[in-house]
Design a protein around this motif. Sequence first.
Motif, PDB file in Angstrom:
ATOM      1  N   LYS A   1       0.805  -1.220   0.000  1.00 43.62           N
ATOM      2  CA  LYS A   1       0.000   0.000   0.000  1.00 43.62           C
ATOM      3  C   LYS A   1       0.846   1.282   0.000  1.00 43.62           C
ATOM      4  O   LYS A   1       0.470   2.294   0.562  1.00 43.62           O
ATOM      5  CB  LYS A   1      -0.976   0.000   1.182  1.00 43.62           C
ATOM      6  CG  LYS A   1      -1.949  -1.165   1.124  1.00 43.62           C
ATOM      7  CD  LYS A   1      -2.998  -1.064   2.184  1.00 43.62           C
ATOM      8  CE  LYS A   1      -3.910  -2.225   2.301  1.00 43.62           C
ATOM      9  NZ  LYS A   1      -4.272  -3.032   1.232  1.00 43.62           N
ATOM     10  N   TRP A   2       2.010   1.188  -0.647  1.00 41.02           N
ATOM     11  CA  TRP A   2       2.820   2.385  -0.847  1.00 41.02           C
ATOM     12  C   TRP A   2       2.240   3.228  -1.960  1.00 41.02           C
ATOM     13  O   TRP A   2       2.449   4.438  -1.997  1.00 41.02           O
ATOM     14  CB  TRP A   2       4.258   2.025  -1.191  1.00 41.02           C
ATOM     15  CG  TRP A   2       5.012   1.346  -0.092  1.00 41.02           C
ATOM     16  CD1 TRP A   2       4.650   1.246   1.230  1.00 41.02           C
ATOM     17  CD2 TRP A   2       6.256   0.660  -0.208  1.00 41.02           C
ATOM     18  NE1 TRP A   2       5.591   0.543   1.917  1.00 41.02           N
ATOM     19  CE2 TRP A   2       6.591   0.171   1.067  1.00 41.02           C
ATOM     20  CE3 TRP A   2       7.107   0.412  -1.268  1.00 41.02           C
ATOM     21  CZ2 TRP A   2       7.755  -0.546   1.297  1.00 41.02           C
ATOM     22  CZ3 TRP A   2       8.265  -0.304  -1.036  1.00 41.02           C
ATOM     23  CH2 TRP A   2       8.584  -0.767   0.239  1.00 41.02           C
ATOM     24  N   VAL A   3       1.545   2.572  -2.915  1.00 42.28           N
ATOM     25  CA  VAL A   3       0.880   3.275  -4.010  1.00 42.28           C
ATOM     26  C   VAL A   3      -0.524   2.705  -4.162  1.00 42.28           C
ATOM     27  O   VAL A   3      -0.775   1.548  -3.863  1.00 42.28           O
ATOM     28  CB  VAL A   3       1.630   3.129  -5.364  1.00 42.28           C
ATOM     29  CG1 VAL A   3       2.974   3.795  -5.327  1.00 42.28           C
ATOM     30  CG2 VAL A   3       1.753   1.685  -5.781  1.00 42.28           C
ATOM     31  N   THR A   4      -1.428   3.544  -4.632  1.00 44.65           N
ATOM     32  CA  THR A   4      -2.788   3.100  -4.925  1.00 44.65           C
ATOM     33  C   THR A   4      -2.857   2.679  -6.387  1.00 44.65           C
ATOM     34  O   THR A   4      -1.922   2.928  -7.157  1.00 44.65           O
ATOM     35  CB  THR A   4      -3.800   4.231  -4.681  1.00 44.65           C
ATOM     36  OG1 THR A   4      -3.536   5.290  -5.620  1.00 44.65           O
ATOM     37  CG2 THR A   4      -3.731   4.769  -3.260  1.00 44.65           C
ATOM     38  N   ALA A   5      -3.969   2.079  -6.779  1.00 40.95           N
ATOM     39  CA  ALA A   5      -4.151   1.687  -8.177  1.00 40.95           C
ATOM     40  C   ALA A   5      -4.116   2.927  -9.074  1.00 40.95           C
ATOM     41  O   ALA A   5      -3.557   2.885 -10.176  1.00 40.95           O
ATOM     42  CB  ALA A   5      -5.457   0.925  -8.342  1.00 40.95           C
ATOM     43  N   ASP A   6      -4.695   4.032  -8.602  1.00 35.06           N
ATOM     44  CA  ASP A   6      -4.675   5.262  -9.403  1.00 35.06           C
ATOM     45  C   ASP A   6      -3.257   5.789  -9.571  1.00 35.06           C
ATOM     46  O   ASP A   6      -2.888   6.263 -10.649  1.00 35.06           O
ATOM     47  CB  ASP A   6      -5.555   6.333  -8.753  1.00 35.06           C
ATOM     48  CG  ASP A   6      -7.030   6.038  -8.899  1.00 35.06           C
ATOM     49  OD1 ASP A   6      -7.404   5.297  -9.828  1.00 35.06           O
ATOM     50  OD2 ASP A   6      -7.817   6.541  -8.078  1.00 35.06           O
ATOM     51  N   GLN A   7      -2.461   5.719  -8.527  1.00 37.74           N
ATOM     52  CA  GLN A   7      -1.078   6.172  -8.628  1.00 37.74           C
ATOM     53  C   GLN A   7      -0.273   5.239  -9.528  1.00 37.74           C
ATOM     54  O   GLN A   7       0.593   5.695 -10.273  1.00 37.74           O
ATOM     55  CB  GLN A   7      -0.445   6.245  -7.240  1.00 37.74           C
ATOM     56  CG  GLN A   7      -1.017   7.340  -6.377  1.00 37.74           C
ATOM     57  CD  GLN A   7      -0.582   7.238  -4.924  1.00 37.74           C
ATOM     58  OE1 GLN A   7      -0.402   6.145  -4.408  1.00 37.74           O
ATOM     59  NE2 GLN A   7      -0.423   8.384  -4.292  1.00 37.74           N
ATOM     60  N   LEU A   8      -0.562   3.955  -9.465  1.00 37.31           N
ATOM     61  CA  LEU A   8       0.154   2.981 -10.276  1.00 37.31           C
ATOM     62  C   LEU A   8      -0.111   3.196 -11.761  1.00 37.31           C
ATOM     63  O   LEU A   8       0.749   2.906 -12.597  1.00 37.31           O
ATOM     64  CB  LEU A   8      -0.241   1.567  -9.861  1.00 37.31           C
ATOM     65  CG  LEU A   8       0.573   0.430 -10.450  1.00 37.31           C
ATOM     66  CD1 LEU A   8       2.052   0.566 -10.077  1.00 37.31           C
ATOM     67  CD2 LEU A   8       0.038  -0.903  -9.974  1.00 37.31           C
ATOM     68  N   ARG A   9      -1.268   3.743 -12.094  1.00 39.57           N
ATOM     69  CA  ARG A   9      -1.592   4.027 -13.495  1.00 39.57           C
ATOM     70  C   ARG A   9      -0.557   4.962 -14.124  1.00 39.57           C
ATOM     71  O   ARG A   9      -0.328   4.941 -15.327  1.00 39.57           O
ATOM     72  CB  ARG A   9      -2.976   4.660 -13.613  1.00 39.57           C
ATOM     73  CG  ARG A   9      -4.101   3.710 -13.286  1.00 39.57           C
ATOM     74  CD  ARG A   9      -5.443   4.430 -13.274  1.00 39.57           C
ATOM     75  NE  ARG A   9      -5.853   4.854 -14.600  1.00 39.57           N
ATOM     76  CZ  ARG A   9      -6.580   4.126 -15.444  1.00 39.57           C
ATOM     77  NH1 ARG A   9      -6.980   2.933 -15.088  1.00 39.57           N
ATOM     78  NH2 ARG A   9      -6.905   4.590 -16.620  1.00 39.57           N
ATOM     79  N   LEU A  10       0.082   5.798 -13.312  1.00 44.23           N
ATOM     80  CA  LEU A  10       1.083   6.733 -13.819  1.00 44.23           C
ATOM     81  C   LEU A  10       2.361   6.030 -14.263  1.00 44.23           C
ATOM     82  O   LEU A  10       3.169   6.619 -14.975  1.00 44.23           O
ATOM     83  CB  LEU A  10       1.414   7.778 -12.745  1.00 44.23           C
ATOM     84  CG  LEU A  10       0.248   8.648 -12.284  1.00 44.23           C
ATOM     85  CD1 LEU A  10       0.687   9.534 -11.132  1.00 44.23           C
ATOM     86  CD2 LEU A  10      -0.305   9.478 -13.424  1.00 44.23           C
ATOM     87  N   ALA A  11       2.553   4.778 -13.877  1.00 45.50           N
ATOM     88  CA  ALA A  11       3.756   4.030 -14.240  1.00 45.50           C
ATOM     89  C   ALA A  11       3.552   3.148 -15.465  1.00 45.50           C
ATOM     90  O   ALA A  11       4.468   2.442 -15.883  1.00 45.50           O
ATOM     91  CB  ALA A  11       4.209   3.179 -13.056  1.00 45.50           C
ATOM     92  N   VAL A  12       2.363   3.190 -16.061  1.00 49.15           N
ATOM     93  CA  VAL A  12       2.057   2.339 -17.212  1.00 49.15           C
ATOM     94  C   VAL A  12       2.519   3.010 -18.509  1.00 49.15           C
ATOM     95  O   VAL A  12       2.315   4.203 -18.703  1.00 49.15           O
ATOM     96  CB  VAL A  12       0.542   2.037 -17.276  1.00 49.15           C
ATOM     97  CG1 VAL A  12       0.198   1.227 -18.513  1.00 49.15           C
ATOM     98  CG2 VAL A  12       0.091   1.302 -16.018  1.00 49.15           C
ATOM     99  N   VAL A  13       3.123   2.222 -19.384  1.00 51.94           N
ATOM    100  CA  VAL A  13       3.559   2.719 -20.697  1.00 51.94           C
ATOM    101  C   VAL A  13       2.334   2.929 -21.573  1.00 51.94           C
ATOM    102  O   VAL A  13       1.550   2.008 -21.787  1.00 51.94           O
ATOM    103  CB  VAL A  13       4.507   1.704 -21.373  1.00 51.94           C
ATOM    104  CG1 VAL A  13       4.864   2.172 -22.774  1.00 51.94           C
ATOM    105  CG2 VAL A  13       5.743   1.481 -20.550  1.00 51.94           C
ATOM    106  N   THR A  14       2.162   4.150 -22.069  1.00 54.41           N
ATOM    107  CA  THR A  14       1.075   4.485 -22.990  1.00 54.41           C
ATOM    108  C   THR A  14       1.639   5.428 -24.055  1.00 54.41           C
ATOM    109  O   THR A  14       2.796   5.841 -23.968  1.00 54.41           O
ATOM    110  CB  THR A  14      -0.086   5.194 -22.256  1.00 54.41           C
ATOM    111  OG1 THR A  14       0.413   6.416 -21.688  1.00 54.41           O
ATOM    112  CG2 THR A  14      -0.675   4.330 -21.164  1.00 54.41           C
TER     113      THR A  14
END
Length: 45
Positions: free
Chosen positions: A11-24
């Motif tokens: 729980k260091w990052v939320t799912a919303d925060q993790l979205r920022l690490a996705v390649v798009t």
Amino acid sequence: MAFWKMAYNLKWVTADQLRLAVVTESNPYGEITVEEYKLITGKIY
């Protein structure tokens, strides 16, 4: 991916925060793929 999976599980990052690490197209410098996001969170990107 191992770091992001650990960070999400601890729980260091939320799912919303993790979205920022996705390649798009708008974020070509991300660190995980859409498929890895789903494996980590269990949610569709």
